[in-house]
Design a protein around this motif. Sequence first.
Motif, short mmCIF file in Angstrom:
data_model
loop_
_atom_site.label_atom_id
_atom_site.label_comp_id
_atom_site.label_asym_id
_atom_site.label_seq_id
_atom_site.Cartn_x
_atom_site.Cartn_y
_atom_site.Cartn_z
N PRO A 1 14.25 48.90 41.38
CA PRO A 1 14.97 49.16 40.13
C PRO A 1 14.01 49.30 38.95
O PRO A 1 12.80 49.10 39.08
N ALA A 2 14.56 49.63 37.81
CA ALA A 2 13.76 49.75 36.60
C ALA A 2 13.27 48.37 36.16
O ALA A 2 13.95 47.37 36.34
N ALA A 3 12.09 48.33 35.57
CA ALA A 3 11.54 47.08 35.06
C ALA A 3 12.21 46.72 33.74
O ALA A 3 12.60 47.59 32.96
N LYS A 4 12.33 45.43 33.49
CA LYS A 4 12.89 44.92 32.24
C LYS A 4 11.81 44.15 31.51
O LYS A 4 11.28 43.16 32.02
N ALA A 5 11.45 44.59 30.33
CA ALA A 5 10.36 43.97 29.59
C ALA A 5 10.74 42.56 29.12
O ALA A 5 11.85 42.33 28.64
N GLU A 6 9.80 41.64 29.27
CA GLU A 6 9.93 40.27 28.76
C GLU A 6 11.24 39.61 29.20
O GLU A 6 11.92 38.95 28.41
N ASP A 7 11.59 39.80 30.46
CA ASP A 7 12.80 39.16 30.98
C ASP A 7 12.42 37.81 31.57
O ASP A 7 11.85 37.74 32.66
N ARG A 8 12.71 36.74 30.86
CA ARG A 8 12.38 35.41 31.34
C ARG A 8 13.62 34.56 31.62
O ARG A 8 13.51 33.39 31.96
N ALA B 1 20.13 33.68 43.41
CA ALA B 1 20.17 35.06 42.89
C ALA B 1 18.82 35.40 42.28
O ALA B 1 18.11 34.52 41.76
N ARG B 2 18.45 36.68 42.33
CA ARG B 2 17.17 37.12 41.78
C ARG B 2 17.41 38.36 40.93
O ARG B 2 18.25 39.20 41.25
N ASP B 3 16.63 38.50 39.82
CA ASP B 3 16.77 39.68 38.97
C ASP B 3 15.56 40.59 39.10
O ASP B 3 14.65 40.34 39.90
N SER C 1 14.26 33.75 39.77
CA SER C 1 15.24 33.22 40.72
C SER C 1 16.12 32.18 40.06
O SER C 1 15.65 31.36 39.26
N SER C 2 17.39 32.19 40.43
CA SER C 2 18.34 31.23 39.89
C SER C 2 18.15 29.86 40.53
O SER C 2 17.45 29.73 41.55
N PRO C 3 18.76 28.83 39.98
CA PRO C 3 18.86 27.57 40.73
C PRO C 3 19.63 27.80 42.02
O PRO C 3 20.31 28.81 42.19
N GLU C 4 19.54 26.83 42.93
CA GLU C 4 20.23 26.97 44.21
C GLU C 4 21.73 26.80 44.03
O GLU C 4 22.20 26.05 43.18
#
Length: 318
Positions: free
Chosen positions: A115-122, A193-195, A200-203
């Motif tokens: 997919p497309a990259a998302k800048a500064e996605d924290r 889940a991962r973006d 990664s999200s918590p479990e």
Amino acid sequence: MRRTAPLLALCLAATGLTGCTAADTTPPAAPAGITAQAGSATSVHVMWQAPAPADGVTGYLVFQADRLVRELPADKTMADVTGLTPQTAYTFTVRARDAAGNTSAPGAAAEATTPAAKAEDRRVPTAPARTTGRADGPRSATLSWTAATDDTGVTAYDVYQGGVRIHTVGPAETGTTLSGLQPDSVYTFTVRARDGADNSSPESPAVDVTTPPSAGQGPGTAPAEFTATASPGAVTLTWTAPDTGRPTGEYELHVNGRPVTVIQFGDGAVPPSGATRVEHRLTVTEPAGTQWTLKLRARLPDGNWGAFSAERSIVLMA
């Protein structure tokens, strides 16, 4: 099935030597069931099915187009390929290798587009709020979960078992089928889940799935309803003894994947098999904040160890 006997017979006829050994020149079968799923803007998760033991596979070679990108031992049937370009289509193949160095033909190619990259996605995605599971038979299970949310969009869901990622599916999936499990075993699964930035999200909440014994195996041998509770300087374990036909007075405890002690109950202290709850209190000296993952198994009447209980994770207290 691998066969070298005809070559051995020719070798013996030609040389008359009883110690002659034919070289193994038969390649293993090509890996089956290859899939590829973009995990982020720069990574793809590649998976394939484990071969039959008779194939003699000792390792795998993962290719992106014609370029070798990963080499893995035989016990690994998945790989993350990183350093990729966002919004790009990629094709992956996998070859198997045996101990003699023979390499299989490539398995059927799998394609994935990053997919497309998302800048500064924290910001991490939310955790899947609910997880359910059921055994489909002695060697497979089906999991499902509620969808997660993310400010830039979920790109994948990762399934974990015992703290290890074992499977990945796409963002539109809220369920999957897992194969290659063991009969009469308790598995504890979670989902993250991962973006697109690999956050990664918590479990998700953990779900236990118990596979039934295989045909002719008899009743289940795993301790049921296993719990672990931390208190200052101690851990209390409780479980229901497996129904082995007689009282079960010996259990092997594993902490963080390693056997650490055998819990023994003396005569008169063992509850009837499968009838009541068993409780055991451990005194701990490790520092507060130490994380443990625990599971146990019972000594069966024939002297062998039974199947493991579910795994439980705790944090020690001061």
